[in-house]
Write an enzyme that holds these catalytic residues in place. Structure first.
Site, mmCIF file in Angstrom:
data_model
loop_
_atom_site.group_PDB
_atom_site.id
_atom_site.type_symbol
_atom_site.label_atom_id
_atom_site.label_comp_id
_atom_site.label_asym_id
_atom_site.label_seq_id
_atom_site.Cartn_x
_atom_site.Cartn_y
_atom_site.Cartn_z
ATOM 1 N N LYS A 61 31.895 28.381 1.707
ATOM 2 C CA LYS A 61 32.041 26.939 1.596
ATOM 3 C C LYS A 61 33.603 26.665 2.307
ATOM 4 O O LYS A 61 34.325 27.244 1.798
ATOM 5 C CB LYS A 61 31.991 26.495 0.276
ATOM 6 N N GLU A 83 -7.292 -12.973 16.413
ATOM 7 C CA GLU A 83 -7.179 -11.969 15.074
ATOM 8 C C GLU A 83 -8.681 -11.477 14.571
ATOM 9 O O GLU A 83 -9.680 -12.558 14.689
ATOM 10 C CB GLU A 83 -6.492 -12.643 13.896
ATOM 11 N N ASN A 93 -3.986 -5.998 20.711
ATOM 12 C CA ASN A 93 -2.696 -6.430 20.618
ATOM 13 C C ASN A 93 -1.759 -5.626 19.506
ATOM 14 O O ASN A 93 -2.029 -5.312 18.500
ATOM 15 C CB ASN A 93 -2.518 -7.835 19.823
ATOM 16 N N ARG A 104 0.624 -1.227 -0.024
ATOM 17 C CA ARG A 104 -0.001 0.352 -0.031
ATOM 18 C C ARG A 104 0.783 1.361 -0.053
ATOM 19 O O ARG A 104 0.321 2.360 0.016
ATOM 20 C CB ARG A 104 -0.839 -0.032 1.372
ATOM 21 N N GLY A 125 -5.762 -7.584 16.324
ATOM 22 C CA GLY A 125 -5.772 -8.896 17.026
ATOM 23 C C GLY A 125 -6.596 -8.163 18.533
ATOM 24 O O GLY A 125 -6.015 -7.189 19.126
ATOM 25 N N ALA A 165 37.928 48.299 -6.000
ATOM 26 C CA ALA A 165 36.954 47.684 -6.609
ATOM 27 C C ALA A 165 37.056 47.211 -8.116
ATOM 28 O O ALA A 165 37.736 47.693 -8.758
ATOM 29 C CB ALA A 165 35.662 48.588 -6.396
ATOM 30 N N ALA A 212 30.638 43.812 -1.773
ATOM 31 C CA ALA A 212 29.552 43.013 -2.441
ATOM 32 C C ALA A 212 29.960 42.478 -3.785
ATOM 33 O O ALA A 212 30.847 43.175 -4.522
ATOM 34 C CB ALA A 212 28.210 44.048 -2.957
ATOM 35 N N ASN A 246 1.342 1.690 7.217
ATOM 36 C CA ASN A 246 0.959 0.933 5.640
ATOM 37 C C ASN A 246 0.737 1.753 4.675
ATOM 38 O O ASN A 246 0.789 1.132 3.436
ATOM 39 C CB ASN A 246 -0.335 0.142 6.292
HETATM 40 C C1 UD1 Z 1 -0.770 -8.229 13.601
HETATM 41 C C2 UD1 Z 1 -1.090 -9.044 14.662
HETATM 42 C C3 UD1 Z 1 -2.393 -8.627 15.284
HETATM 43 C C4 UD1 Z 1 -2.025 -7.189 15.839
HETATM 44 C C5 UD1 Z 1 -1.364 -6.195 14.699
HETATM 45 C C6 UD1 Z 1 -0.753 -4.929 14.956
HETATM 46 C C7 UD1 Z 1 -0.451 -11.473 14.066
HETATM 47 C C8 UD1 Z 1 -0.692 -12.640 13.677
HETATM 48 N N1 UD1 Z 1 -1.416 -10.632 14.174
HETATM 49 O O1 UD1 Z 1 -1.648 -8.194 12.615
HETATM 50 O O2 UD1 Z 1 -2.799 -9.129 16.534
HETATM 51 O O3 UD1 Z 1 -3.187 -6.351 16.324
HETATM 52 O O4 UD1 Z 1 -0.320 -6.899 14.002
HETATM 53 O O5 UD1 Z 1 -0.381 -4.296 13.939
HETATM 54 O O6 UD1 Z 1 0.771 -11.306 14.451
HETATM 55 N N2 UD1 Z 1 5.484 -9.675 9.062
HETATM 56 C C9 UD1 Z 1 6.612 -10.383 8.454
HETATM 57 N N3 UD1 Z 1 6.422 -11.460 7.906
HETATM 58 C C10 UD1 Z 1 5.106 -12.156 7.821
HETATM 59 C C11 UD1 Z 1 4.116 -11.397 8.273
HETATM 60 C C12 UD1 Z 1 4.259 -10.161 8.671
HETATM 61 O O7 UD1 Z 1 7.750 -10.001 8.658
HETATM 62 O O8 UD1 Z 1 5.199 -13.211 7.202
HETATM 63 C C13 UD1 Z 1 5.781 -8.273 9.643
HETATM 64 C C14 UD1 Z 1 5.001 -7.169 8.789
HETATM 65 O O9 UD1 Z 1 6.163 -6.568 7.801
HETATM 66 C C15 UD1 Z 1 4.786 -6.177 9.694
HETATM 67 C C16 UD1 Z 1 4.436 -7.188 10.945
HETATM 68 O O10 UD1 Z 1 4.871 -8.450 10.891
HETATM 69 O O11 UD1 Z 1 5.796 -5.430 10.335
HETATM 70 C C17 UD1 Z 1 2.974 -7.122 11.308
HETATM 71 O O12 UD1 Z 1 2.313 -7.728 10.077
HETATM 72 P P1 UD1 Z 1 0.901 -7.484 9.590
HETATM 73 O O13 UD1 Z 1 0.683 -8.396 8.409
HETATM 74 O O14 UD1 Z 1 0.801 -5.897 9.434
HETATM 75 O O15 UD1 Z 1 0.012 -7.681 10.671
HETATM 76 P P2 UD1 Z 1 -1.279 -8.104 10.823
HETATM 77 O O16 UD1 Z 1 -1.520 -9.612 10.295
HETATM 78 O O17 UD1 Z 1 -2.473 -6.997 10.523
#
Ligand code: UD1
Ligand code: CA
Length: 460
Positions: free
Chosen positions: A354, A157, A172, A16, A142, A426, A383, A230
């Site tokens: 500079k 979730e 969460n 996004r 979550g 000058a 100047a 995001n």
């Molecule tokens: C996750 C939490 C959710 C919480 C929310 C907060 C889980 C299952 N859910 O949701 O409870 O409220 O974050 O924002 O954990 N990422 C990886 N690898 C992956 C998936 C994600 O590195 O395979 C990283 C993403 O880059 C991001 C973060 O983990 O920084 C969270 O991932 P995102 O998909 O945004 O979180 P949610 O599933 O929405």
């Protein structure tokens, strides 16, 4: 307290953002999102940091490699490909973490988390500690499910939640702290039989409960600490929140801000007493403003020290320079890297300096270029004076002694030295050293052609 590992999840694609650049490398307050998180992590003095990045996101370790070397904390980069969920992401880091420790999970796209909040999580106990927050609109997050006594039962979730669970306002943040050996065990038994077909890190909460391991929650001091990025809109909103925090910090310290909503601090700004900052100013890197410094509207100051009592008039640009006390700079002045101004120097409009040192009480008030020069004290630069420091291949120095007077529209062709107390007429082009105390000039004599007539237009 057990030693600490920190895992930073940064594998998300950031679809996004509509950008070729990995999401966590987009800048907030002048620094990539993930660098804010790394700096916060470093403040906790962990034993090690592990950054989980995504396939095709090689730019992430590349951009951070140099930074990682800067601090003493060993930093690992681990690829997660494919991306099968937050639990799967943390699993990738586990081989790098030792058991007799605690592991803190942070997010590369949640840049404003503060060390103080994380310290409180560490102090909360040895079990599983979740960072949670109550939101007016919990949609998308979550939810924290508790029993009648208020004990945590687990995290559900949104996509898996019942309508009743969706009413829960405690969410969460994703940030959690767990004993490493337990985390390893829990992650190994994660299943992906959920609405998204992902390995949810959040499922470890219910596993801890089942094993009778304490699950505690801690709230951040400020809600913005848990905000993720995001989209460009969220990035811009979080930037404004952070700038407001910076402005409030300056106001609390006694700085006068013409408008707290119109200042941008992209780094560290340190101010003495009675500093005044007009609207539209940008401060980048490390900037120090001494007592009574005034910064005029729309000035940009980067990695610079400005000593007490100096006035910077509007639209000035100061980069990697040191400015003494009681100087007058601008309006429309440009101090480029390597500029060192001693006390009481005046640099006026459309003057560029500079890699030069200008001693006490010297003035260049209008339309000049001073590059690769050493200027004495009490010098007046007229100047339109230009130090011709570049011969097309190499740069050369110009040395101007104390109490020199350089007449307007003079070119000083470097390397050249103007002796103490010398006066330059000058309009001169000075190619050879000028002696102390004498008037030196280079111009053809003024002449008058009597009876000369301007050409007139020919009749057709
Ligand atoms: C996750 C939490 C959710 C919480 C929310 C907060 C889980 C299952 N859910 O949701 O409870 O409220 O974050 O924002 O954990 N990422 C990886 N690898 C992956 C998936 C994600 O590195 O395979 C990283 C993403 O880059 C991001 C973060 O983990 O920084 C969270 O991932 P995102 O998909 O945004 O979180 P949610 O599933 O929405
Ligand atoms: Ca997800």
């Amino acid at each position: 307290m057990n030693p600490l590992n920190i895992v930073i999840l940064a594998a998300g694609k950031g679809t996004r953002m509509y950008s070729e650049k990995p999401k966590v490398l987009h800048a907030l307050a002048g620094r990539p999102l993930v660098r804010h998180v790394l700096d916060c992590a470093a403040a906790l003095q962990p034993r090690q940091v592990c950054v989980v990045y995504g396939h095709g996101g090689e730019a992430v370790p590349q951009a951070l490699q140099q930074h990682a070397a800067q601090f003493v904390i060993p930093t690992q980069f681990v690829i997660q490909a494919p991306q099968l969920g937050t639990g799967h992401a943390v699993q990738q880091a586990m081989p790098h973490l030792t058991d007799a420790s605690q592991t803190l999970v942070l997010y590369g796209d949640v840049p404003l988390i503060q060390p103080a909040t994380l310290q409180r999580m560490r102090q909360a106990g040895d079990g599983l500690v979740l960072l949670t927050v109550d939101l007016d609109n919990p949609a998308g997050y979550g939810r924290i499910v508790r029993n009648a006594q208020g004990g945590v039962l687990g995290i559900v979730e949104e996509k898996d939640a019942t309508p009743e669970q969706r009413e829960i306002s405690e969410v969460n943040t994703g940030i959690l702290l767990a004993p490493t050996s337990k985390l390893r065990e829990w992650l190994a038994s994660l299943q992906n039989n959920n609405a998204q077909g992902e390995y949810y890190l959040t499922d470890i909460a219910a596993m801890a409960v089942q094993q009778g391991i304490a699950v505690r929650t801690v709230q951040p001091a400020h809600e913005w600490e848990m905000h993720g990025v995001n989209s460009k809109a969220q990035l811009a909103a979080l930037e404004r929140i952070w700038q407001q925090v910076e402005a409030n910090r300056l106001l609390a310290h006694g700085v006068t801000l013409a408008d707290p909503a119109r200042i941008d601090v992209r780094g560290r700004l340190n101010c003495g007493r009675d500093v005044g900052i007009d609207v539209g100013c940008i401060f980048e890197g490390d900037v120090v403003l001494g007592d009574n410094v005034e910064v005029g509207a729309y000035s940009v100051i980067r990695n610079a020290t400005i000593a007490a009592g100096t006035r910077i008039a509007p639209y000035s640009l100061i980069d990697s320079s040191e400015v003494g006390a009681d100087c007058h700079i601008g309006p429309y002045a440009r101090l480029r890297p390597g500029t060192r101004l001693h006390d009481g120097v005046h640099i006026g409009n459309f003057v560029e300096v500079k890699n030069s040192e200008i001693n006490r009480s010297s003035k260049a008030n209008h339309l000049s270029y001073i590059g690769d020069s050493t200027v004495g004290s009490g010098v007046n630069i007229g100047a339109g004076t230009i130090t011709c420091n570049y011969d097309g291949a190499n740069k050369h120095r110009t040395v101007i002694g104390d109490d020199v007077f350089i007449g307007s529209a003079t070119q000083l062709v470097a390397p050249v030295t103007i002796g103490k107390g010398a006066t330059i007429g000058a309009g001169s082009t000075i190619t050879k050293d000028a002696p102390d105390g004498e008037l030196t000039l280079s111009r053809s004599k003024q002449a008058t052609i009597n009876g000369w007539k301007r050409p007139t237009k020919e009749k057709k």
